[in-house]
Motif scaffolding. Structure first.
Motif, PDB file in Angstrom:
ATOM      1  N   ALA A 100      19.870 155.674 -43.380  1.00  0.00           N
ATOM      2  CA  ALA A 100      19.713 154.369 -44.019  1.00  0.00           C
ATOM      3  C   ALA A 100      19.253 154.346 -45.442  1.00  0.00           C
ATOM      4  O   ALA A 100      20.216 154.160 -46.551  1.00  0.00           O
ATOM      5  CB  ALA A 100      19.086 153.345 -43.013  1.00  0.00           C
ATOM      6  N   GLY A 101      18.087 154.828 -45.791  1.00  0.00           N
ATOM      7  CA  GLY A 101      17.401 154.634 -46.890  1.00  0.00           C
ATOM      8  C   GLY A 101      17.747 155.836 -47.913  1.00  0.00           C
ATOM      9  O   GLY A 101      17.556 155.765 -48.835  1.00  0.00           O
ATOM     10  N   SER A 102      18.705 156.866 -47.444  1.00  0.00           N
ATOM     11  CA  SER A 102      19.282 158.046 -48.328  1.00  0.00           C
ATOM     12  C   SER A 102      20.639 157.873 -48.613  1.00  0.00           C
ATOM     13  O   SER A 102      21.354 158.743 -49.206  1.00  0.00           O
ATOM     14  CB  SER A 102      18.769 159.281 -47.581  1.00  0.00           C
ATOM     15  N   TYR A 103      21.145 156.611 -48.086  1.00  0.00           N
ATOM     16  CA  TYR A 103      22.598 156.181 -48.324  1.00  0.00           C
ATOM     17  C   TYR A 103      23.535 157.264 -47.678  1.00  0.00           C
ATOM     18  O   TYR A 103      24.780 157.317 -48.309  1.00  0.00           O
ATOM     19  CB  TYR A 103      22.959 156.232 -49.897  1.00  0.00           C
ATOM     20  N   CYS A 104      23.434 157.687 -46.427  1.00  0.00           N
ATOM     21  CA  CYS A 104      24.244 158.991 -45.934  1.00  0.00           C
ATOM     22  C   CYS A 104      24.531 158.531 -44.496  1.00  0.00           C
ATOM     23  O   CYS A 104      25.030 159.435 -43.786  1.00  0.00           O
ATOM     24  CB  CYS A 104      23.475 160.241 -46.204  1.00  0.00           C
ATOM     25  N   TYR A 105      24.395 157.355 -43.988  1.00  0.00           N
ATOM     26  CA  TYR A 105      24.922 156.993 -42.711  1.00  0.00           C
ATOM     27  C   TYR A 105      26.361 156.905 -42.838  1.00  0.00           C
ATOM     28  O   TYR A 105      27.052 156.421 -43.762  1.00  0.00           O
ATOM     29  CB  TYR A 105      24.397 155.597 -42.547  1.00  0.00           C
ATOM     30  N   ILE A 106      27.072 157.395 -41.647  1.00  0.00           N
ATOM     31  CA  ILE A 106      28.357 157.414 -41.606  1.00  0.00           C
ATOM     32  C   ILE A 106      28.929 156.645 -40.410  1.00  0.00           C
ATOM     33  O   ILE A 106      30.196 157.062 -39.507  1.00  0.00           O
ATOM     34  CB  ILE A 106      29.016 158.986 -41.568  1.00  0.00           C
ATOM     35  N   GLY A 107      28.106 155.552 -39.850  1.00  0.00           N
ATOM     36  CA  GLY A 107      28.368 154.933 -38.590  1.00  0.00           C
ATOM     37  C   GLY A 107      28.039 155.690 -37.563  1.00  0.00           C
ATOM     38  O   GLY A 107      27.447 156.745 -37.503  1.00  0.00           O
ATOM     39  N   PRO A 108      28.409 155.134 -36.253  1.00  0.00           N
ATOM     40  CA  PRO A 108      27.954 155.764 -35.169  1.00  0.00           C
ATOM     41  C   PRO A 108      28.451 157.004 -34.671  1.00  0.00           C
ATOM     42  O   PRO A 108      27.983 157.832 -33.931  1.00  0.00           O
ATOM     43  CB  PRO A 108      28.215 154.972 -33.897  1.00  0.00           C
ATOM     44  N   GLN A 109      29.493 157.260 -35.571  1.00  0.00           N
ATOM     45  CA  GLN A 109      30.163 159.023 -35.260  1.00  0.00           C
ATOM     46  C   GLN A 109      29.109 160.282 -35.402  1.00  0.00           C
ATOM     47  O   GLN A 109      29.160 161.023 -34.561  1.00  0.00           O
ATOM     48  CB  GLN A 109      31.242 159.062 -36.244  1.00  0.00           C
ATOM     49  N   GLY A 110      28.172 160.005 -36.245  1.00  0.00           N
ATOM     50  CA  GLY A 110      27.146 160.855 -36.498  1.00  0.00           C
ATOM     51  C   GLY A 110      26.495 161.250 -35.268  1.00  0.00           C
ATOM     52  O   GLY A 110      26.459 162.514 -34.861  1.00  0.00           O
ATOM     53  N   ILE A 111      25.920 160.228 -34.434  1.00  0.00           N
ATOM     54  CA  ILE A 111      25.322 160.225 -33.349  1.00  0.00           C
ATOM     55  C   ILE A 111      25.999 160.542 -31.976  1.00  0.00           C
ATOM     56  O   ILE A 111      25.721 161.075 -31.150  1.00  0.00           O
ATOM     57  CB  ILE A 111      24.174 159.127 -33.045  1.00  0.00           C
ATOM     58  N   VAL A 112      27.391 160.264 -32.226  1.00  0.00           N
ATOM     59  CA  VAL A 112      28.382 160.158 -30.992  1.00  0.00           C
ATOM     60  C   VAL A 112      28.127 161.773 -30.854  1.00  0.00           C
ATOM     61  O   VAL A 112      28.173 162.474 -29.788  1.00  0.00           O
ATOM     62  CB  VAL A 112      29.618 159.905 -31.399  1.00  0.00           C
ATOM     63  N   HIS A 113      28.533 162.603 -31.885  1.00  0.00           N
ATOM     64  CA  HIS A 113      28.635 164.223 -32.116  1.00  0.00           C
ATOM     65  C   HIS A 113      27.590 164.971 -31.413  1.00  0.00           C
ATOM     66  O   HIS A 113      27.560 165.617 -30.305  1.00  0.00           O
ATOM     67  CB  HIS A 113      29.133 164.529 -33.301  1.00  0.00           C
TER      68      HIS A 113
END
Length: 674
Positions: A207-220
């Motif tokens: 969040a604070g590093s501007y690199c979130y890509i939505g829940p896809q990241g944690i889906v994988h």
């Protein structure tokens, strides 16, 4: 409606934008309870007014004071822009350099209402994972980025843009720190006050590093966890007819439903908040919803015997589901669960991260604001009840793991029965998913590598998917069987990602790859940008939850047993090393995943613009970004890491790592000490 050009013009002061307050059509963060003294309230207000000329103070001070007392923080809602917040194509941003436009693209994706958990409070995920502390900071950052040259670096102090400082073209364009509090003052109570004062911020990880890509990241990541849990605990990769029970559908935990479907099992997820429940259902990530526990049991039985994967979402509390499953087992003899976990935001247990079973959602929100101490007591009671149900199910055959969300840590603090007899400081009755499932993957150098196509064009993403698949298929022909299995899982993921509607927000993709795979994919994508097969620059990044990015004794480094699990040299060194090896921006955070004061983590973004320089940076930086953590894990005694770093040194003549000699006769230690 504000335009991008207007948005990049700095703070709108003459005239001031209208104060529309909070938008009732989007979810909002729970009210914070910092318990400020009268003097601290004045300090908070004084700090907020620093962004504005004195002529505006008499107008802004009353509304900022109202926000502070009503919501526990000054968000400056007046300055929340009316633009549709999303990741616009890179060429639409009014910038002097494309690297700055790429950072803007990533920031606005983090605040897209389709992506962010509480967009008006600038929270991306995890209940309190801030992008910025207030909307004045957001506007100033975009202004600085729009004017930045290749000889300037934007310095960010916990959401606050300190300014543009002269630097070299080879330097990062942005350096971010979040929550860098002196260790003795890094307590949860101190954080609440400091955040209310506007002087620090909890950036979670991406969040604070501007690199979130939505829940896809944690889906994988969740998919790989469930697949490897099946292999370890159930002895199979075929999870048809198997049941995975867990809780949470928020910014990160929302991935669990989709991961269960892709893995092929039946997913049963408890969620108390209607907003994320509705969001996941509308996204098609959730297939069935029920409020009736008996009906839920019926649907589980049905799907066990019908092999198509399903999710059943139960708007209830996890402890309630677990208890009901055990009651059903005692009544019928059917154990309707094989695998169990929890993804509630227990890094933030008393401010909306965990809702106790005794209260409704509305009652809990009211109590955490009106009587925080009583709410804390009720949460602890609920955690003890939750663990009691898990213990009973585990005795009957359910395999449970902690998902690194501080679940077992907070349960221990609540007095629940989670202690492991004879266990070390980072061990509980149940393992963390790093200790039993994903830790060996980290030690092989595998972690969550990701990229974002800044054109916003789905065809560019499809092209990069094909590139990554080809690269992994080529590499997998010349690796060990253990590594080949991980490549196979990721090739399957990439091939199926498109049909599973993974994209939410920016055109992004994630996969788990080792050092060789990351470097090869990055270089191949950079060449595709140069050749025009990909039409605009691509940002490569990773989750902080990675081989080298995070020191977290109850998650990423929970399988470090040489006593250094509580040391943070790896994460700090990683950010420093990424910065001078070519990253476009870097970040270092206190907190993330397990919570404030429990973790140090960092990340990076690197823009692939098709240039020879970008390829050189990617090769140099990515090799360091993985080898650092593998070398540390090797030194701690991990045999997989030992083997991996040996092979890496053979491949890279300039890499020289200090290798450990292991004590082969424990009697030597005993005799020396007696």
């Amino acid at each position: 409606m504000t335009t991008l050009k207007e948005l990049c013009g700095g703070l709108p002061l003459n005239p001031l934008p209208p104060n529309r307050g909070r938008d009732p059509n989007v979810p909002h963060a729970p009210v914070r309870t910092p318990n400020l003294t009268a003097e601290e309230e004045r300090l908070s207000l004084r700090n907020a007014l620093r962004y504005f000329p004195p002529a505006l103070h008499s107008t802004l001070a009353p509304e900022f004071a109202q926000e502070l007392r009503q919501y526990g923080h000054i968000y400056m809602y007046r300055f929340c822009p009316s633009i549709r917040m999303r990741a616009y194509p890179i060429d639409e941003y009014p910038c002097q350099i494309r690297h700055a436009a790429a950072i803007m693209h990533m920031i606005m994706n983090n605040l897209d209402p389709a992506v962010a958990q509480f967009p008006q409070e600038l929270v991306t995920y995890g209940g309190n994972g801030q992008v910025f502390s207030n909307w004045a900071q957001f506007r100033l950052v975009l202004h600085y980025l729009s004017t930045m040259s290749e000889e300037q670096t934007l310095v960010m102090y916990s959401g606050h843009p300190l300014g543009l400082f002269p630097s070299l073209p080879s330097s990062p364009r942005c350096v971010i720190t979040n929550g860098m509090v002196i260790p003795n003052y890094s307590s949860r109570e101190s954080y609440e006050k400091m955040f209310a004062l506007g002087i620090t911020m909890y950036g979670q990880m991406t969040a604070g590093s501007y690199c979130y890509i939505g829940p896809q990241g944690i889906v994988h990541g969740t998919l790989l966890t469930v697949l490897n849990a099946g292999r370890r605990y159930l002895g199979t990769s075929d999870l048809r007819g198997r049941v995975f029970v867990t809780s949470g559908l928020g910014g990160m935990s929302g991935a669990q439903a989709k991961a269960a479907v892709i893995a092929g099992c039946v997913g049963v997820i408890a969620e108390v908040d209607e907003a994320p429940l509705k969001k996941r259902h509308e996204q098609g990530w959730l297939m069935e919803i029920t409020k009736d526990l008996d009906h839920c049991m019926q649907r589980i039985r049905y799907h066990i015997h019908h092999t198509s994967p399903k999710d059943t979402e139960l708007p209830s509390i996890a402890g309630c589901i677990s208890g009901t499953l055990h009651q059903g087992y005692e009544r019928t003899g059917d154990l309707l669960v094989d695998l169990g976990s929890d993804q509630t935001s227990l890094h933030n247990p008393f401010s909306g991260g965990y809702y106790p079973v005794q209260l409704s959602f509305e009652q809990a929100n009211q109590l955490m604001n009106s009587d925080p101490q009583r709410f804390r007591t009720v949460v602890h009671e609920s955690l003890r009840r939750h663990i009691a149900a898990i213990n009973k199910l585990s005795e009957e055959g359910m395999y449970f793991w902690d998902y690194g969300n501080a679940f077992l840590l907070e349960a221990k603090r609540a007095g629940a029965e989670v202690q492991k007899s004879g266990g070390g400081a980072t061990e509980f009755k149940y393992p963390s998913y790093v200790q039993h499932i994903m830790g060996d993957i980290f030690s092989l150098g595998f972690g969550p590598f990701r990229w974002v196509c800044t054109s916003g064009n789905p065809s560019d993403l499809a092209e990069t998917d094909d590139i990554a698949t080809s690269v992994l298929e080529e590499i997998s022909a010349s690796v060990t069987e253990r590594v080949r299995q991980q490549y196979s899982d990721n090739i399957r993921w990439i091939r199926e990602a498109g049909k599973h509607n993974m994209v939410v927000g920016s055109q992004a993709r994630i996969l788990y790859s080792d050092q060789r795979g990351r470097v090869s994919i990055a270089l191949a994508i950079n060449k595709a940008v140069a050749d025009g097969r990909v039409t605009a620059p691509v940002v490569i990044s990773r989750d902080h939850h990675d081989v080298s990015g995070t020191d977290s004794p109850f998650r990423e480094t929970s399988n470090i047993y040489d006593g250094s699990a509580f040391c943070a040299d790896m994460a700090v060194q990683n950010v420093i090393g990424d910065a001078f090896r070519g990253a476009t921006w870097v970040s270092l955070h206190n907190g993330g995943g397990v919570g404030w004061g429990e973790v140090i983590n960092g990340g990076f973004g690197l823009v692939l613009d098709g240039s020879e320089e970008a390829g050189k940076r990617a090769r140099t930086m990515l090799n360091w970004d993985v080898s650092n953590g593998v070398a540390r894990r090797c030194w701690s005694g991990n045999s997989n890491a030992y083997e991996t770093i040996q092979l890496t040194m053979e491949d890279q003549p300039h890499l020289r790592v200090t290798m450990p000699y292991h004590v082969q006769d424990e009697h030597i230690l005993y005799n020396a000490l007696h």
